[in-house]
Write an enzyme that holds these catalytic residues in place. Structure first.
Site, PDB file in Angstrom:
ATOM      1  N   GLU B  45      11.767 -53.774   4.475  1.00  0.00           N
ATOM      2  CA  GLU B  45      12.441 -52.734   4.068  1.00  0.00           C
ATOM      3  C   GLU B  45      11.824 -51.472   4.795  1.00  0.00           C
ATOM      4  O   GLU B  45      10.634 -51.235   5.149  1.00  0.00           O
ATOM      5  CB  GLU B  45      12.044 -52.617   2.659  1.00  0.00           C
ATOM      6  CG  GLU B  45      12.777 -51.475   1.989  1.00  0.00           C
ATOM      7  CD  GLU B  45      12.569 -51.434   0.536  1.00  0.00           C
ATOM      8  OE1 GLU B  45      11.460 -51.503   0.204  1.00  0.00           O
ATOM      9  OE2 GLU B  45      13.381 -50.740  -0.394  1.00  0.00           O
ATOM     10  N   LYS B 118      21.057 -50.869  -1.760  1.00  0.00           N
ATOM     11  CA  LYS B 118      20.094 -51.343  -3.193  1.00  0.00           C
ATOM     12  C   LYS B 118      20.683 -50.750  -4.414  1.00  0.00           C
ATOM     13  O   LYS B 118      20.875 -49.665  -4.643  1.00  0.00           O
ATOM     14  CB  LYS B 118      18.881 -50.609  -2.718  1.00  0.00           C
ATOM     15  CG  LYS B 118      17.558 -50.873  -3.614  1.00  0.00           C
ATOM     16  CD  LYS B 118      16.228 -50.515  -3.015  1.00  0.00           C
ATOM     17  CE  LYS B 118      14.817 -50.722  -3.764  1.00  0.00           C
ATOM     18  NZ  LYS B 118      13.785 -50.232  -2.937  1.00  0.00           N
ATOM     19  N   CYS B 155      14.048 -55.276  -2.157  1.00  0.00           N
ATOM     20  CA  CYS B 155      12.990 -54.840  -3.118  1.00  0.00           C
ATOM     21  C   CYS B 155      13.022 -54.839  -4.610  1.00  0.00           C
ATOM     22  O   CYS B 155      13.073 -55.754  -5.193  1.00  0.00           O
ATOM     23  CB  CYS B 155      12.220 -53.539  -2.488  1.00  0.00           C
ATOM     24  SG  CYS B 155      10.477 -53.290  -2.849  1.00  0.00           S
TER      25      CYS B 155
END
Lengths: 300, 300
Positions: B45, B118, B155
């Protein structure tokens, strides 16, 4: 506020065709756990009989009983006598031709705190449950007791993150899984290891994703297939308790009947959910397709 | 039909304030993986910068860039040159005052196969992501490539079973998580162990619950907090690949930059889903409350 910590007991044992002996094994284990201070005892799935689903046999419906019924009344009396909460697992006869795989929760005064009918029903070779059990129609609702709100689920449910999440969203303090799962001798040692490890891991995953302790009680021992008795299931035991970060708190062995005791610190849940606040961040606006069987034809 | 097996590479490295050096580390790792036969490379990331979210600093928005932009163009050219698929992670400037934490996928011809913004955004001390990143608005959709349909998530998404499930229901062949997560020195060794183990376990749980391989690429190294430089994050590395039973196939070390290579046998997915057919048994009739923030006031 819950009592702190909660001492719990899991009763893992082998079963035989002797129904009275199976129930005695469960009840002896409950007494042993209570004597050691357990306030809550979890039994394994269908603990008063063999795991009869290895074949499809209409005679097996004779094993079912109503709730309340003989077995539930004995367990209720024991809960009252010992002043503990008991989570048991029964083959429920609801009506002629209508049966469920049902977990029952008895309060410390012997009353029925609530019941859960197994929602996800498996069916694969040696686990012919769709023949025996009508899928549950009570939904996913924790059962309120004096030791907390119990998110009681059963066996195959343990592979479904949805069930764990729904119980958590309804305020469950603990997830509890009566279980009957084991190995097929035809599988390699590596495959057996992967299966048992996956069973533990996916449940630890529910604990982590929801910040909630998980209790799983599995049976042990070998049960021969009635049709091909040189085959059968080696139930893999390994009953366990993990905390809200999936950390292993207690674990039984594979091949032995035993009473597993564990103290659960419910303050850990408060601490863990403060640093890992998943419930805050769920994208419920983007989850509607969870209600689909499959997202065919959707944009990819 | 996918090529069998898929050889994949994960590039785990430390970062510094030197943006060019960070990108070089990523690109060198990609070249190394490709030279070893990788057809697909996953980066960590925000791999071209420090993990800048330890503080809230408006200057950090200078790190963002449009897509396509300078970094994405270099990565696209490398994908074309090496004829591989690359999954990268960028700080996307979508408009003035509108930024995302975005994963981009480049096809073997250098074209942009797709992107994922995300969806779940964390915010806790030293991970102030809600300040920097607008929650994604592209939903959970796998990205079709020549090596399969990639369920790319980022994540914090890795803690949410819903994201993994939605990608699986949309036909993802693999789940991929670029990640930046590490330890706070203030935590005990036991807590650090629990956290890293939970991170691995919850993702293995997604693999098991969905019968799908999972790839997670995390950064390594210590990054000081700009405000209190004697504090900071020790990124815990441990990038890994697991198979559809959650079985660990490859795992990187904690403290070292490295390129992790792994062959994934996609036939295992077919085998595993035949014995553990969870998609068959989901109780979608009983899941509507998954769309609630919390099941307040529901029957318990």
């Amino acid at each position: 506020m819950l009592k702190q910590p909660i001492r719990i007991g899991l009763v893992q044992h082998s079963c035989s065709t002797d129904r009275a002996a199976n129930l005695t094994a469960s009840m002896d284990g409950i007494r042993q756990a209570a004597a050691a201070g357990a306030q809550l005892v979890l039994l394994q799935e269908l603990h008063v009989s063999l795991y009869f689903c290895q074949t499809e046999d209409t005679q097996c419906f004779d094993l079912a009983e109503p709730i309340p019924g003989p077995t539930s009344q004995q367990l209720a009396a024991l809960a009252q006598q010992l002043k503990i909460v008991i989570v048991a697992s029964l083959f429920e006869k609801r009506a002629t031709g209508l049966y469920h795989n049902t977990a029952v929760v008895f309060e410390t005064d012997g009353s029925l705190a609530g019941m859960y009918r197994k929602m996800h029903i498996p069916d694969d070779p040696a686990y012919y449950e769709k023949f025996y059990f009508t899928p549950g129609d009570l939904g996913f609702h924790p059962i309120a007791t004096s030791v907390g709100k119990l998110g009681v689920l059963v066996c195959w449910d343990q592979w479904f993150p949805e069930a764990a999440r729904l119980m958590t969203l309804a305020g469950a303090d603990l997830l509890l899984y009566p279980t009957a799962i084991g190995w097929d001798d035809a599988d390699s040692a590596a495959e057996k290891h992967r299966q048992c490890d996956a069973w533990i891991t996916v449940q630890r995953g529910h604990a982590i994703a929801n910040g909630i302790p998980v209790l799983a009680c599995n049976r042990t021992g070998f049960e021969a297939n009635p049709v091909t008795p040189n085959q059968g299931i080696h139930f893999w035991g390994n009953s366990f308790v993990c905390g809200p970060q999936g950390e292993m708190l207690a674990q039984a062995t594979q091949a032995k009947s035993e009473v597993l005791l564990c103290d659960i610190d419910m303050q850990r849940v408060e601490q863990v959910r403060r640093i890992w606040p998943y419930l805050r961040d769920r994208r419920i606006d983007a989850y509607p397709d969870l209600l689909l069987r499959y997202r065919d034809g959707k944009k990819t």
